[in-house]
Design a protein around this motif. Structure first.
Motif, short mmCIF file in Angstrom:
data_model
loop_
_atom_site.label_atom_id
_atom_site.label_comp_id
_atom_site.label_asym_id
_atom_site.label_seq_id
_atom_site.Cartn_x
_atom_site.Cartn_y
_atom_site.Cartn_z
N THR A 158 -0.51 -11.79 3.65
CA THR A 158 -0.67 -10.66 2.74
C THR A 158 -1.12 -9.41 3.49
O THR A 158 -0.56 -8.32 3.33
CB THR A 158 -1.68 -11.01 1.64
OG1 THR A 158 -1.14 -12.05 0.82
CG2 THR A 158 -1.98 -9.81 0.76
N LEU A 159 -2.15 -9.55 4.32
CA LEU A 159 -2.67 -8.40 5.06
C LEU A 159 -1.68 -7.93 6.13
O LEU A 159 -1.54 -6.72 6.37
CB LEU A 159 -4.01 -8.75 5.69
CG LEU A 159 -5.14 -9.02 4.68
CD1 LEU A 159 -6.39 -9.51 5.38
CD2 LEU A 159 -5.45 -7.77 3.87
N GLY A 160 -0.98 -8.86 6.76
CA GLY A 160 0.03 -8.47 7.74
C GLY A 160 1.18 -7.72 7.12
O GLY A 160 1.68 -6.74 7.68
N LEU A 161 1.61 -8.16 5.93
CA LEU A 161 2.68 -7.45 5.23
C LEU A 161 2.24 -6.06 4.82
O LEU A 161 3.04 -5.11 4.85
CB LEU A 161 3.12 -8.26 4.00
CG LEU A 161 3.88 -9.56 4.27
CD1 LEU A 161 4.05 -10.35 2.98
CD2 LEU A 161 5.25 -9.28 4.90
N ALA A 162 0.97 -5.93 4.43
CA ALA A 162 0.46 -4.61 4.09
C ALA A 162 0.46 -3.70 5.33
O ALA A 162 0.84 -2.53 5.25
CB ALA A 162 -0.94 -4.72 3.51
N ALA A 163 0.04 -4.26 6.47
CA ALA A 163 0.04 -3.47 7.71
C ALA A 163 1.45 -3.06 8.11
O ALA A 163 1.66 -2.01 8.71
CB ALA A 163 -0.61 -4.27 8.83
N ARG A 167 5.12 -3.39 3.96
CA ARG A 167 5.94 -4.14 3.01
C ARG A 167 5.18 -4.54 1.75
O ARG A 167 5.76 -5.16 0.85
CB ARG A 167 6.46 -5.42 3.68
CG ARG A 167 7.33 -5.23 4.88
CD ARG A 167 8.78 -4.99 4.52
NE ARG A 167 9.61 -5.13 5.71
CZ ARG A 167 10.18 -6.27 6.08
NH1 ARG A 167 10.05 -7.35 5.34
NH2 ARG A 167 10.90 -6.32 7.17
N PHE A 168 3.89 -4.24 1.68
CA PHE A 168 3.08 -4.66 0.54
C PHE A 168 1.98 -3.63 0.35
O PHE A 168 1.46 -3.07 1.31
CB PHE A 168 2.48 -6.05 0.81
CG PHE A 168 1.75 -6.64 -0.36
CD1 PHE A 168 2.43 -7.10 -1.47
CD2 PHE A 168 0.36 -6.75 -0.34
CE1 PHE A 168 1.75 -7.66 -2.54
CE2 PHE A 168 -0.33 -7.30 -1.41
CZ PHE A 168 0.37 -7.76 -2.51
N ALA A 169 1.62 -3.38 -0.91
CA ALA A 169 0.62 -2.36 -1.21
C ALA A 169 -0.78 -2.87 -0.89
O ALA A 169 -1.18 -3.96 -1.35
CB ALA A 169 0.70 -1.98 -2.69
N TRP A 170 -1.53 -2.09 -0.15
CA TRP A 170 -2.92 -2.47 0.19
C TRP A 170 -3.74 -2.69 -1.07
O TRP A 170 -4.59 -3.59 -1.11
CB TRP A 170 -3.56 -1.38 1.04
CG TRP A 170 -3.13 -1.36 2.47
CD1 TRP A 170 -2.29 -0.47 3.07
CD2 TRP A 170 -3.54 -2.28 3.50
NE1 TRP A 170 -2.14 -0.77 4.40
CE2 TRP A 170 -2.90 -1.88 4.70
CE3 TRP A 170 -4.37 -3.39 3.53
CZ2 TRP A 170 -3.07 -2.55 5.90
CZ3 TRP A 170 -4.55 -4.07 4.73
CH2 TRP A 170 -3.91 -3.65 5.90
N VAL A 172 8.55 -13.67 12.10
CA VAL A 172 9.70 -14.36 11.51
C VAL A 172 9.86 -13.97 10.04
O VAL A 172 10.98 -13.68 9.58
CB VAL A 172 9.53 -15.89 11.64
CG1 VAL A 172 10.60 -16.63 10.83
CG2 VAL A 172 9.60 -16.31 13.11
N ILE A 173 8.76 -13.95 9.30
CA ILE A 173 8.83 -13.58 7.88
C ILE A 173 9.38 -12.17 7.71
O ILE A 173 10.27 -11.92 6.89
CB ILE A 173 7.43 -13.70 7.24
CG1 ILE A 173 7.01 -15.17 7.15
CG2 ILE A 173 7.41 -13.06 5.85
CD1 ILE A 173 5.55 -15.37 6.77
N LEU A 174 8.87 -11.23 8.49
CA LEU A 174 9.33 -9.85 8.39
C LEU A 174 10.80 -9.71 8.76
O LEU A 174 11.54 -8.93 8.15
CB LEU A 174 8.47 -8.95 9.29
CG LEU A 174 7.04 -8.71 8.81
CD1 LEU A 174 6.21 -8.08 9.93
CD2 LEU A 174 7.01 -7.83 7.58
#
Length: 269
Positions: free
Chosen positions: A100-105, A108-111, A184-186
């Protein structure tokens, strides 16, 4: 032209559908429930297989009945595959605070939504290990005490490491493998360059590989929710080392998110 035909110079009259509200996506409650359920499945399947099936003993002819490291690795990967396809369309299928935090960084995701996701993930994980604890209460004499004295499948280093690896090794594998996982996810979920239809399978297989590499080192975290959930039943040694498996997966996720954004998603003029 018939008198019933519309005048081509005249703008079309609005229909009732033009005033209908646009379909909305899942609400916040649904997303949090999906994260809770997905994390529950991951922890229940992964930690449960480690506790119940990894070392089940041997048959009368000496064949091992346990699933071992390979089976536990597959269990973690399979739970992610199932969760990604079941609940990924609702919440994105993070099931992991570091993700979750990596996607925000990575942008791709709202902080602003991260805290709610993390709470749901931790709750889902704790519910899973609590169910395993209750199962243990009805288990064979001494099973639960042995499981807890063995750390309840918690992560650890030094004496708590399956292979006797120290703190430095645990830090390195958690940072590096969590970063690899997020890369990989990104990549696989990218809307234009990725292959979203295959994302759940690819992500699950990657998590399997990560466990195959690092179970001997520190029992594999790459997920603070999984580590917290096991440690609360793993006793003082597990709790005293828990900080490592909260801090360094998050560090790995943030590094991967920032690097991926700089390298692959940088805006160009």
């Amino acid at each position: 032209m018939s008198t019933h035909d519309p005048d081509p110079e005249k703008p079309a009259q609005p229909t009732p559908l033009d005033h209908a509200p646009a379909p909305s996506g899942p609400g916040t409650g649904a997303k949090l429930a999906a994260e809770l359920l997905g994390t529950f499945l991951l922890v229940f399947g992964g930690v449960g297989s480690a506790l119940l099936a990894a070392n089940f003993g041997v048959s009368d002819n000496g064949t091992s009945l346990g699933i071992g490291f390979v089976g536990v690795s597959l269990a973690f990967g399979l739970t992610v595959v199932a969760g990604a396809y079941a609940w990924g369309p609702i919440s994105g299928g993070h099931f992991n605070p570091a993700i979750t935090l990596g996607l925000a960084a990575a942008g791709r995701f709202a902080w602003k939504d991260a805290a709610g996701y993390i709470v749901a993930q931790v709750v889902g994980g704790v519910v899973a290990t609590t169910v395993l604890f209750v199962i243990g209460l009805a288990g064979p004499d001494g099973w639960l005490a042995k499981a807890q004295s063995g750390g309840f499948a918690s992560n650890g280093f030094g004496e708590q490491s399956p292979g006797g690896f120290g703190l430095g090794a645990a830090i390195i594998v958690e940072v590096v493998l969590t970063a690899v996982f997020l890369f990989v996810i990104l990549g696989v979920t990218h809307t234009t360059r990725g292959t979203p239809a295959m994302a759940g399978l690819v992500i699950g297989l990657t998590l399997t590989l990560i466990h195959l590499i690092s179970i001997p080192v520190d029992n594999t975290s790459v997920n603070p929710a999984r580590s917290i959930a096991a440690a609360i039943y793993g006793g003082v040694p597990a709790l005293s080392q828990l900080w490592v498996f909260i801090v360094f997966p998050i560090v790995g996720g943030l590094i991967a998110g920032l690097v991926h954004r700089a390298l692959f998603d940088r805006k160009t003029a």
